[in-house]
Motif scaffolding. Structure first.
Motif, PDB file in Angstrom:
ATOM      1  N   HIS A  33      -8.069 -39.208  19.011  1.00  0.00           N
ATOM      2  CA  HIS A  33      -8.075 -40.516  19.666  1.00  0.00           C
ATOM      3  C   HIS A  33      -9.155 -41.318  18.983  1.00  0.00           C
ATOM      4  N   LEU A  34      -8.812 -42.381  18.266  1.00  0.00           N
ATOM      5  CA  LEU A  34      -9.853 -43.232  17.692  1.00  0.00           C
ATOM      6  C   LEU A  34     -10.050 -44.439  18.606  1.00  0.00           C
ATOM      7  N   LEU A  35     -11.306 -44.660  19.001  1.00  0.00           N
ATOM      8  CA  LEU A  35     -11.627 -45.725  19.957  1.00  0.00           C
ATOM      9  C   LEU A  35     -12.545 -46.728  19.290  1.00  0.00           C
ATOM     10  N   GLU A  36     -12.093 -47.957  19.166  1.00  0.00           N
ATOM     11  CA  GLU A  36     -12.858 -48.997  18.467  1.00  0.00           C
ATOM     12  C   GLU A  36     -12.990 -50.204  19.381  1.00  0.00           C
ATOM     13  N   GLY A  60      -0.244 -38.545  13.708  1.00  0.00           N
ATOM     14  CA  GLY A  60      -0.267 -38.374  15.168  1.00  0.00           C
ATOM     15  C   GLY A  60      -1.494 -38.923  15.856  1.00  0.00           C
ATOM     16  N   ALA A  61      -2.476 -39.458  15.119  1.00  0.00           N
ATOM     17  CA  ALA A  61      -3.676 -39.984  15.788  1.00  0.00           C
ATOM     18  C   ALA A  61      -3.316 -41.209  16.623  1.00  0.00           C
ATOM     19  N   VAL A  62      -4.002 -41.331  17.764  1.00  0.00           N
ATOM     20  CA  VAL A  62      -3.834 -42.518  18.610  1.00  0.00           C
ATOM     21  C   VAL A  62      -4.989 -43.458  18.270  1.00  0.00           C
ATOM     22  N   ILE A  63      -4.664 -44.657  17.793  1.00  0.00           N
ATOM     23  CA  ILE A  63      -5.698 -45.618  17.384  1.00  0.00           C
ATOM     24  C   ILE A  63      -5.756 -46.713  18.442  1.00  0.00           C
ATOM     25  N   ARG A  64      -6.921 -46.862  19.090  1.00  0.00           N
ATOM     26  CA  ARG A  64      -7.008 -47.842  20.179  1.00  0.00           C
ATOM     27  C   ARG A  64      -8.090 -48.872  19.932  1.00  0.00           C
ATOM     28  N   HIS A  65      -7.726 -50.154  20.026  1.00  0.00           N
ATOM     29  CA  HIS A  65      -8.705 -51.238  20.005  1.00  0.00           C
ATOM     30  C   HIS A  65      -8.072 -52.443  20.683  1.00  0.00           C
ATOM     31  N   PRO A  66      -8.805 -53.232  21.436  1.00  0.00           N
ATOM     32  CA  PRO A  66     -10.222 -53.008  21.736  1.00  0.00           C
ATOM     33  C   PRO A  66     -10.386 -51.896  22.781  1.00  0.00           C
ATOM     34  N   ALA A  67     -11.288 -50.990  22.521  1.00  0.00           N
ATOM     35  CA  ALA A  67     -11.546 -49.872  23.428  1.00  0.00           C
ATOM     36  C   ALA A  67     -13.026 -49.517  23.300  1.00  0.00           C
ATOM     37  N   ARG A 100      -9.295 -29.111  19.622  1.00  0.00           N
ATOM     38  CA  ARG A 100      -8.017 -29.748  19.302  1.00  0.00           C
ATOM     39  C   ARG A 100      -8.092 -31.240  19.580  1.00  0.00           C
ATOM     40  N   ARG A 101      -8.670 -31.566  20.732  1.00  0.00           N
ATOM     41  CA  ARG A 101      -8.685 -32.977  21.143  1.00  0.00           C
ATOM     42  C   ARG A 101     -10.028 -33.586  20.744  1.00  0.00           C
ATOM     43  N   ILE A 102      -9.985 -34.446  19.763  1.00  0.00           N
ATOM     44  CA  ILE A 102     -11.242 -35.019  19.257  1.00  0.00           C
ATOM     45  C   ILE A 102     -11.188 -36.542  19.369  1.00  0.00           C
ATOM     46  N   ALA A 103     -12.201 -37.098  20.039  1.00  0.00           N
ATOM     47  CA  ALA A 103     -12.314 -38.567  20.072  1.00  0.00           C
ATOM     48  C   ALA A 103     -13.235 -38.993  18.936  1.00  0.00           C
ATOM     49  N   VAL A 104     -12.774 -39.945  18.145  1.00  0.00           N
ATOM     50  CA  VAL A 104     -13.622 -40.542  17.108  1.00  0.00           C
ATOM     51  C   VAL A 104     -13.978 -41.941  17.608  1.00  0.00           C
ATOM     52  N   VAL A 105     -15.261 -42.191  17.801  1.00  0.00           N
ATOM     53  CA  VAL A 105     -15.679 -43.502  18.310  1.00  0.00           C
ATOM     54  C   VAL A 105     -16.146 -44.342  17.114  1.00  0.00           C
ATOM     55  N   GLY A 106     -15.487 -45.479  16.900  1.00  0.00           N
ATOM     56  CA  GLY A 106     -15.819 -46.372  15.780  1.00  0.00           C
ATOM     57  C   GLY A 106     -14.681 -46.429  14.776  1.00  0.00           C
ATOM     58  N   GLY A 107     -14.215 -47.644  14.525  1.00  0.00           N
ATOM     59  CA  GLY A 107     -13.077 -47.827  13.598  1.00  0.00           C
ATOM     60  C   GLY A 107     -13.488 -48.530  12.322  1.00  0.00           C
TER      61      GLY A 107
END
Ligand SMILES: Cc1cc2nc3c(=O)[nH]c(=O)nc-3n(C[C@H](O)[C@H](O)[C@H](O)COP(=O)(O)OP(=O)(O)OC[C@H]3O[C@@H](n4cnc5c(N)ncnc54)[C@H](O)[C@@H]3O)c2cc1C
Length: 391
Positions: free
Chosen positions: A58-61, A193-200, A32-39
């Motif tokens: 959770h997208l982490l860029e 509903g995705a959480v988009i985070r940068h800079p992260a 359910r909880r998936i982190a995508v690294v790279g935007g």
């Protein structure tokens, strides 16, 4: 590039453990909880397709949206010359995917320029290769066809092609503004509903046996059931944190961008020694070809040279003003083919690194969501597993 014994043991010696610590879905619960690294375009597309299906993304860029190869891409959407057949099919699915995405996101929001591509060659040998290529593409059902000079000029009135020994037009190809498309996909992911985070910046992983249970960002740990690494040329560095060897090669590419100019081009142009297109905002983008550029010089003088090269075929380009020269690094696995999919030694880690990522991103986003959420191995992705580098 073959792995040495230590790397082999690191990567594959964990297979037994991997079988014991299977991805969550095999034990009855989809991740359910998936982190995508790279935007970049790839992370954005995967995040969108996962979030659309209800995953907690959770997208982490580390920099900002489309800060890597995506910002510096020519972004021609095409499949005709891709080989072997399976890779062509995947790219063709990517092309269809852009039409699907336009339908899903709205054609006024996602602007894809469906003007097709004109190509020609002036030298007899290259002209023969172009003719043979078009016939081979047609045999696979691709809508490429040979055209004469009159039609070439009708298709692109601004063109002065010089000597033409063979020419073609493909009406199903397209181009897109890669930065605008990435931002829109991130926005669409967020609307699901995705959480988009940068800079992260992701600096490490917390493990539970062979699986990742947390992604480290600064002093924080984001808890996950699965993690997608879509970090472009930085995949080897992220892979190394997990004991994975990801063989990639460096390949720079230069593009000159003009300031917005009145409309000249509605199609992608592939001329002898120059490629060019015009974005919806009027910016003209030009490079030498689709291979690696020998130079990494981003000076205005280099920009002028690139514009002059393209200006041989579109004389009105002389009226345009150079804005900037970009240097991008192609995301190029060592054998030129994509790396996509889970890693047996790290069962809840999913890799996505490839060139032609603009063309491929809608298809790869959709297929990655199937593989991650439904535990299915998609046939079409079979040739692209990291395991192929193990001899
Ligand atoms: C000059 C050039 C021309 C091209 N032309 C075409 C073309 O015509 N057609 C086509 O289909 N493709 C083309 N491509 C290829 C295409 O642009 C790429 O395949 C695609 O952009 C790759 O996208 P990506 O998201 O995988 O990587 P990137 O866009 O590089 O994104 C990776 C992201 O990961 C982030 N990141 C890295 N490490 C971390 C970390 N530790 N934590 C958090 N974030 C991290 C980076 O900041 C970056 O934003 C071209 C590429 C170049 C360079």
């Amino acid at each position: 590039m073959p792995m040495n014994r230590r790397e082999f043991v690191l990567t594959w010696g964990l297979t037994a453990a991997a079988l014991a610590v299977r991805p969550a879905r095999l034990s009855g619960r989809a991740p359910r909880r998936i982190a995508v690294v790279g935007g970049g375009i790839m992370g954005a597309s995967i995040a969108y397709h996962l979030a659309k299906r209800g995953a907690e993304v959770h997208l982490l860029e580390k920099r900002g949206p489309a800060a890597g190869a995506t910002a510096n891409s020519f972004a021609w959407i095409n499949a005709g010359s891709k080989r072997p057949r399976g890779y062509y099919e995947l790219n063709h699915l990517g092309m269809a995917g852009w039409r699907r995405l336009q339908h899903e996101l709205g054609p006024s929001r996602l602007v894809v320029q469906w003007g097709g591509t004109v190509q020609w060659q002036s030298e007899p040998e290259r002209a023969e290769a172009l003719r043979r290529g078009v016939i081979a593409q047609q045999a696979w059902g691709y809508s490429s066809r040979l055209v004469d000079v009159t039609e070439l000029r009708r298709l692109v009135p601004a063109l002065e092609p010089g000597p033409v020994a063979a020419a073609s037009f493909c009406d199903e190809e397209a181009t897109v503004d890669p930065v605008a498309a990435t931002k829109l996909l991130l926005e669409a992911a967020a609307s699901h509903g995705a959480v988009i985070r940068h800079p992260a910046t992701v600096s490490g992983f917390d493990m539970n046996g062979a699986n990742v249970r947390g992604v480290r960002v600064g002093g924080e740990v984001v808890g996950v059931d699965a993690v997608v690494l879509a970090t472009g040329v930085e995949l080897p560095a992220l892979g190394a944190m997990l004991g994975l060897t990801v063989p990639m090669q460096d390949s720079p590419g230069l593009l000159a961008h003009t300031r917005p100019h009145g409309r000249l081009l509605e199609r992608v142009i592939v001329a002898p020694g120059a490629t060019l297109k015009q974005l919806p905002n009027g910016e003209i983008v030009t490079g030498v070809d689709f291979g690696g550029s020998p130079s990494q010089d981003t000076s205005p003088a280099m920009g002028q040279r690139l514009l002059e090269g393209a200006g041989r075929f579109v004389p009105r380009l002389k009226e345009a003003t150079l804005d900037r020269v970009t240097l991008g690094w192609r995301v190029l696995p060592a054998d030129g083919q994509p790396i996509i999919g889970r890693v047996p030694s790290r069962p809840n880690v999913y890799l996505a690194a490839m060139h032609s990522g603009i063309t491929l991103s809608p298809a790869v986003g959709q297929l990655a969501a199937i593989e991650l959420l439904d535990e299915v191995q998609v046939d079409l992705l079979g040739p692209y597993r990291l395991t192929r580098f193990v001899k």
